[in-house]
Design an enzyme around this catalytic site. Sequence first.
Site, short mmCIF file in Angstrom:
data_model
loop_
_atom_site.label_atom_id
_atom_site.label_comp_id
_atom_site.label_asym_id
_atom_site.label_seq_id
_atom_site.Cartn_x
_atom_site.Cartn_y
_atom_site.Cartn_z
N THR A 52 0.63 -1.35 0.35
CA THR A 52 0.00 0.23 0.15
C THR A 52 0.96 1.70 -0.07
O THR A 52 2.03 1.35 -0.55
CB THR A 52 -0.75 -0.09 0.61
OG1 THR A 52 -1.95 1.10 1.41
CG2 THR A 52 -0.29 -0.12 2.34
N LYS A 85 3.48 1.60 -3.64
CA LYS A 85 3.39 0.40 -4.44
C LYS A 85 4.72 1.09 -6.05
O LYS A 85 4.19 -0.39 -7.19
CB LYS A 85 1.58 1.15 -5.36
CG LYS A 85 0.70 0.72 -4.51
CD LYS A 85 -0.73 1.43 -4.68
CE LYS A 85 -1.54 1.02 -3.51
NZ LYS A 85 -2.96 0.96 -3.57
N ASP A 142 -5.42 -4.07 -7.57
CA ASP A 142 -6.40 -2.91 -7.16
C ASP A 142 -6.69 -2.88 -8.87
O ASP A 142 -8.62 -2.16 -8.56
CB ASP A 142 -5.58 -1.31 -7.13
CG ASP A 142 -5.08 -1.46 -5.70
OD1 ASP A 142 -5.83 -1.71 -4.78
OD2 ASP A 142 -3.83 -0.98 -5.58
N GLU A 195 1.41 20.51 -18.28
CA GLU A 195 1.65 20.30 -20.06
C GLU A 195 1.71 19.01 -20.47
O GLU A 195 0.84 18.35 -21.33
CB GLU A 195 2.23 21.43 -20.76
CG GLU A 195 2.17 23.27 -20.17
CD GLU A 195 0.01 23.52 -20.25
OE1 GLU A 195 -0.18 23.58 -21.13
OE2 GLU A 195 0.06 24.08 -19.60
#
Length: 246
Positions: free
Chosen positions: A61, A65, A101, A152
Amino acid sequence: MRKFGLIGYPLTHSFSKKYFTSKFAREGIVDCQYDLYEIPDISLFPKILSENPELEGINVTIPYKEKVIPFLDEMDPACQKIGAVNCIQNKEGKLKGYNTDYLGFRQSLESFLGNTRPKALVLGTGGASKAVVQALADMEIPFQMVSRTRSEKHGWITYQDLEQNPEFLETHHLIINTTPVGTYPKTEEMPQINPNYITGMHKVYDLVYNPEKTFLMRSLEARGALVKNGLEMLQLQAEAAWRIWN
């Protein structure tokens, strides 16, 4: 005794330990235990492995990760694409990374959306967002990432942009919070979303599950939005991890 566990920092409110401990009790699995390995730095991960040679499966966690990847021997192809690992299989000292996940989120989101595919705003650009955007891409849902800093290069907008350009919320009816903002104990905080721009058209998916209804969920639900927390996703990803380990 077969050992499983979770690495992360901090681990004050771990879902995984409660989930697996009650799963083992409920299903009469007597030879397994699940422990928490709270490590302040990822460099301590090999020490955890050497001190616990029976460790067959590890959940990962925040904030490791992505940081755990260099320690792995291989990665599941889908996981490679995502660039984040939350589940490790330890087979005879060989570590293989997976991302459950992704599986949990996608399954849970599909049941939440039904046949609709609204454009999404993804709040947060950290490790947790990676599985989310991969699932959205695979479901062919257009999305816009929102971060504290504009990029950007990546096409990220900021929370200020959301405030100044209401059309983002007018055209994106799915809001997914991948940040830890609003997690216990700081339950009266929420990402900067102006509730005045929210309508009954909106759906809010908050990956936070503690508290059950976050301040974000309560605030936007009051404006008519349909809301869901991350508990089902966690349960689905935990079961996916169990299948991998077995």
